[in-house]
Enzyme design. Structure first.
Site, short mmCIF file in Angstrom:
data_model
loop_
_atom_site.label_atom_id
_atom_site.label_comp_id
_atom_site.label_asym_id
_atom_site.label_seq_id
_atom_site.Cartn_x
_atom_site.Cartn_y
_atom_site.Cartn_z
N THR B 15 118.29 104.29 118.22
CA THR B 15 117.98 104.26 116.78
C THR B 15 119.16 103.82 115.93
OG1 THR B 15 118.54 106.60 116.65
CG2 THR B 15 116.21 106.07 116.97
N GLY B 16 120.34 103.72 116.51
CA GLY B 16 121.51 103.28 115.74
C GLY B 16 121.42 101.80 115.39
N LYS B 17 122.36 101.34 114.55
CA LYS B 17 122.33 99.95 114.09
C LYS B 17 122.46 98.99 115.28
CE LYS B 17 125.02 96.92 111.13
NZ LYS B 17 126.40 96.79 110.67
N GLN B 18 123.49 99.21 116.12
CA GLN B 18 123.71 98.32 117.25
C GLN B 18 122.62 98.49 118.30
OE1 GLN B 18 125.70 95.93 117.09
NE2 GLN B 18 127.17 96.52 115.51
N THR B 95 130.17 101.84 125.81
CA THR B 95 131.12 102.55 124.95
C THR B 95 132.57 102.27 125.31
OG1 THR B 95 129.46 104.30 124.99
CG2 THR B 95 131.60 104.84 123.98
N GLU B 96 133.38 101.99 124.26
CA GLU B 96 134.81 101.77 124.41
C GLU B 96 135.52 103.02 123.92
OE1 GLU B 96 136.06 98.38 122.15
OE2 GLU B 96 138.09 98.39 122.96
N GLU B 210 142.08 89.68 134.30
CA GLU B 210 143.10 89.81 133.26
C GLU B 210 144.34 90.41 133.89
OE1 GLU B 210 141.72 92.34 130.12
OE2 GLU B 210 140.01 91.05 129.69
N HIS B 247 157.22 105.08 136.18
CA HIS B 247 157.47 105.21 137.62
C HIS B 247 156.37 105.98 138.33
CE1 HIS B 247 161.36 103.35 137.28
NE2 HIS B 247 161.57 104.07 136.20
#
Lengths: 364, 293
Positions: B15-18, B95-96, B210, B247
Site C-alpha cells: 500500500t506504500g507509494k513505492q 530494503t537498504e 564491485e 585487522h
C-alpha cells in the site's frame, strides 16, 4: 560500553588540558596518559605516555594535546590508572559478513594487532561462530578456550567473553574488540583498551552510541553532503559527475579515467536519495577545480524524470559557467530527455562514453 | 533466483507509494501478483488485489511462490521472518540499510528453512518475456529483451546500463539476477553464477561486480569449471577503497576486495574482464563464437 556489561575497566579521568591532568593525577595515581582519537596504533604515534607524578601527567597531556594522529587532532587525553599486568590477551566479537554469523575471536597472545598475532602465533588464536538464536553460552566459551594454557584465568576469561558478546548484541556493533584484555596481578580480568565499530544502519535504535561516534575526516563540502544525507567524496580531478547508484557512479568515474580524464568527485544519489538531485548539483558545482560536468542516469528504482527535473531546475537557478553533458536511460527516460531538451536546450547523448568524451574535451 | 513465468508473487508493503508504483509495473510486465501485506489494512482491496495481515495469512488464502519486500529498515526483520514462516520459496529483500544484526537473524532463520533469499539492498530479478520482481525497469523494451545472456549484478543501476548495452547490441537476456549491494546477502555472486550455469536458457553470463568484499574472488573457481563463457565488469577501478573492519576484518576476508586482485583472480579463471560496460557485447560475441557448444 564495557562497564555496564560487567567487564572491569581501569579507573580513568578525561582531561582537556595539562592543568586538568595535573589535578586528576591526585585521584588516579600512577597512570598512562592516552590521546583520545578514533584511530589505532596510538602508542606507535606517540599518543600513549606514562606518568608517575602530577608533573609528568601534566607534561604528557601537554605533549599529546593538539598533536595529530592519523589525521585526527587530539582534543582530550584519558588518564588511566596503571594496573600491574600479568598477561595480555585479545578478544573480539564481530559480524562475519561472508559467513553471516557472529564470530568470536580470542587469542592467548594480546597487545599487538590481531593480524600480527595470527601470523606470529597461529596456535594461540581461537575462532567460534555463534548461532544468533543461542548466543554465546559459558559452556561454548569454555570449550572454545580448550587447549590454551590460561591457568586459573580460564573461567574468568570465558565469563568476560560471554559479557563481551552481550555488549556486541546490546550495542548493535559490527565489531567490539578488547586489546589487550589483561590478567592483572591480583588475578582479575580487565579491559585495558576497547574499539567499537558501530553499524551505521542501527543508528536510529542506538541514538546514544551514534552521538558518540567519531566524526569522520571530511572536507567542508563532504560535510555539507553528509548533512544532506548524501555520500559525497571530493577527488582531485576536474570532471564533475552526477550519477545514480554506487555501481553506476563508480563506473562513470572508471570510464572518465579510462578515456583519459580525471573525476572531480564521487557522489551517490541512488536509493532514497534520488530526489536530492538539486542539492547534489550544488555540491558538485562548488568543487573548486571543476571544468565540465557529466550527468549519467540509468534509472532502475531511481526515476530519471525526477532526477532530471531536480538537476535542470537547479541548473537554471545556479546558472553555472561550465558545460554539461547528459546521458539518460531507464525508468522515466522519455520524460527526462524531454525535460533536459525543453529547459536547457541540450540533447542527451545516447552512450555514456560519448557524453564523457565530450566532457573531457570541453575540460581541456 | 530466476523468475519463472507464472510464479506467484506477494508484495509486502503493497500500500506504500513505492509498493503501489512497482506493483503496477510488475503486473504490466507479466508478473503474477496474488496480493499484498499491510497489517493495518488487512481485508481491504488495493490496486484490485487483496491485502492480508501477514505473509502467513496470505499463504493460506492466496498461495504464492515469491515474496518481495517494500518495507522500511525498522520493519524488515519481522517482515522477512514472516515470509520465511509462511514457507515462501523465494524472498526478494529490496530494503537498504537494514541493521546488520537483523540481517543475521533473517539469514539464520532462512538457513533453517526452504526459503531462498535475494538481497537485501537488491533491485530485484528480471526474466524478459516472463516478468520481474523488484524495482528494475523490466517493463522497458529498450533495456530488457528476451535472449540467451544471463546477467548477475550487485548494482541495480549499473546492471540496468549493462542490459541496455546488451539489448542495443542485439543480445537479449535469459535472466537478470540483482544480488544486492550489501556486504551480507542471501544469494552470493557464486550462487547466482551457479544458477545461471544450470539454467538451460542461458548461453553465456555477464558478471557485474564491485570493489570491496571477496565475493567475486569466491566465484572465480566456479567460473573456471563452467563450460559457458563468462564476461565480467568490476566497478570501482579508480574509487577510493571503502570502509573495512581493519585487522580483525582481514582475519575473516583476507585482503580481498581490490580492483586489481579481483580482475587478476577472474582472468586467471578464464573470465574475460571488460574495461568499460560498452566492451561487454563484443567480448561476449567473441567468446560465444569460440566456445565449444
Amino acid at each position: 560500553m564495557l562497564a555496564p556489561a560487567g567487564i572491569a575497566v581501569p579507573r580513568s579521568v578525561l582531561c582537556a588540558s595539562a592543568e586538568e591532568a595535573r589535578t586528576a593525577f591526585a585521584e588516579i595515581g600512577p597512570c598512562m596518559v592516552k590521546a583520545q582519537v578514533p584511530a589505532g596504533k596510538r602508542g606507535k604515534a606517540g599518543g600513549i605516555r606514562k606518568a608517575d607524578s602530577p608533573e609528568q601527567a601534566a607534561d604528557a597531556a601537554a605533549a599529546s594535546l593538539g598533536m595529530e594522529i592519523d589525521g585526527h587532532r587530539v582534543d582530550s587525553v584519558l588518564l588511566e590508572a596503571r594496573a600491574e599486568v600479568a598477561r595480555e590477551f585479545y578478544a573480539a566479537i564481530m559480524t562475519d559478513f561472508p559467513a553471516a554469523r557472529p564470530l568470536v575471536l580470542f587469542s592467548a597472545e594480546g597487545g599487538m594487532d590481531i593480524e600480527e598475532v595470527a601470523a606470529a602465533h597461529p596456535g594461540a588464536l581461537r575462532r567460534l561462530h555463534v548461532p544468533l538464536s543461542q548466543g554465546l553460552t559459558q559452556a561454548a566459551a569454555d570449550a572454545m578456550l580448550g587447549g590454551l594454557d590460561l591457568g586459573p584465568a580460564r573461567a574468568a576469561i570465558a565469563d568476560a567473553l560471554t559479557k563481551l558478546y552481550r555488549a556486541y548484541r546490546d550495542t548493535d556493533a559490527e565489531l567490539i574488540e578488547i586489546n589487550p584484555l589483561a590478567l592483572l596481578a591480583d588475578g582479575s580480568i580487565a579491559a585495558l583498551d576497547c574499539k567499537l565499530i558501530i553499524d551505521d544502519a542501527s543508528a536510529e535504535r542506538q541514538p546514544q552510541l551514534a552521538a558518540l561516534a567519531a566524526p569522520e575526516n571530511l572536507t567542508a563540502l563532504e560535510r555539507r553532503g553528509q548533512a544532506a544525507g548524501l555520500k559525497f567524496i571530493e577527488l582531485d580531478g576536474d570532471i564533475g559527475l552526477l550519477a545514480n547508484g554506487a555501481g553506476l557512479t563508480m563506473t562513470t568515474m572508471d570510464v572518465i579515467a579510462h578515456l583519459g580524464g580525471r573525476p572531480a568527485n564521487f557522489l551517490e544519489i541512488g536509493g532514497e536519495a534520488y530526489t536530492k538531485a538539486e542539492i547534489a548539483l550544488g555540491l558538485v558545482l562548488a568543487h573548486p577545480r571543476i571544468k565540465s560536468l557529466v550527468v549519467n542516469f540509468c534509472g532502475a528504482f531511481a526515476r530519471t524524470d525526477v532526477m532530471a527535473d531536480g538537476v535542470t531546475a537547479a541548473w537554471q537557478k545556479l546558472k553555472p559557467d561550465i558545460p554539461v553533458f547528459f546521458s539518460i536511460h531507464g525508468t522515466g527516460e522519455d520524460e527526462a530527455v524531454r525535460i533536459v531538451r525543453d529547459r536547457l536546450g541540450l540533447e542527451p547523448y545516447d552512450l555514456m562514453e560519448d557524453a564523457i568524451q565530450a566532457a573531457i574535451e570541453a575540460a581541456r | 533466483m530466476i523468475y519463472r513465468k507464472g510464479q506467484r508473487v506477494l508484495v509486502q508493503g503493497i500500500t506504500g507509494k513505492q509498493g503501489s508504483f512497482w506493483t503496477g509495473k510488475m503486473a504490466e510486465c507479466g508478473t503474477v501478483i496474488v496480493g499484498g501485506v499491510n497489517p493495518k489494512r488487512a481485508g481491504e482491496t488495493h490496486l484490485g488485489l487483496p491485502v492480508f495481515a501477514s505473509a502467513q495469512e496470505a499463504m493460506a488464502r492466496a498461495p504464492f511462490d515469491i515474496a518481495v519486500m517494500f518495507v522500511p529498515p525498522a520493519g524488515a526483520r519481522d517482515a522477512a521472518l514472516d515470509a520465511i514462516a509462511a514457507r515462501a520459496a523465494g524472498l526478494v529483500i529490496l530494503t537498504e540499510h537494514i541493521p546488520a544484526q537483523d540481517v543475521l537473524a533473517i539469514r539464520e532463520a532462512a538457513a533453517a528453512s526452504a526459503t531462498r533469499i535475494v538481497g537485501p539492498n537488491t533491485a530485484g530479478i528480471v526474466t524478459p518475456g516472463a516478468g520481474f520482481v523488484g524495482i528494475m525497469p523490466g517493463h522497458n523494451p529498450n533495456i530488457f529483451q528476451p535472449g540467451r545472456i544471463g546477467v548477475l549484478s550487485r548494482s541495480g543501476s549499473l546492471g540496468t546500463l549493462i542490459c541496455l548495452n546488451l539489448t542495443r547490441a542485439g543480445l537479449g537476456q535469459s535472466a537478470f539476477i540483482g544480488i544486492g549491494g550489501d556486504p551480507m546477502i542471501g544469494t552470493t555472486t557464486r550462487e547466482a553464477l551457479a544458477e545461471l550455469d544450470a539454467d538451460s536458457a542461458t548461453e553465456a553470463v555477464v558478471l557485474v561486480g564491485e570493489i570491496g568484499g571477496g565475493m567475486e574472488e569466491a566465484a572465480a573457481d566456479y567460473a573456471a569449471r563452467m563450460s559457458k563463457p563468462v564476461v565480467a565488469f568490476i566497478a570501482g577501478r579508480v574509487s577510493p577503497p571503502g570502509k573495512k573492519m581493519g585487522h580483525a576484518g582481514a582475519i575473516v576476508t583476507g585482503h580481498a576486495g581490490s580492483y586489481a586482485g579481483k580482475r587478476a583472480t577472474l582472468e586467471a579463471s578464464g573470465v574475460s574482464v571488460a574495461d568499460t560496460p560498452s566492451q561487454i557485447p563484443a567480448l561476449l560475441r567473441s567468446r560465444l563464437s569460440t566456445s565449444c557448444r
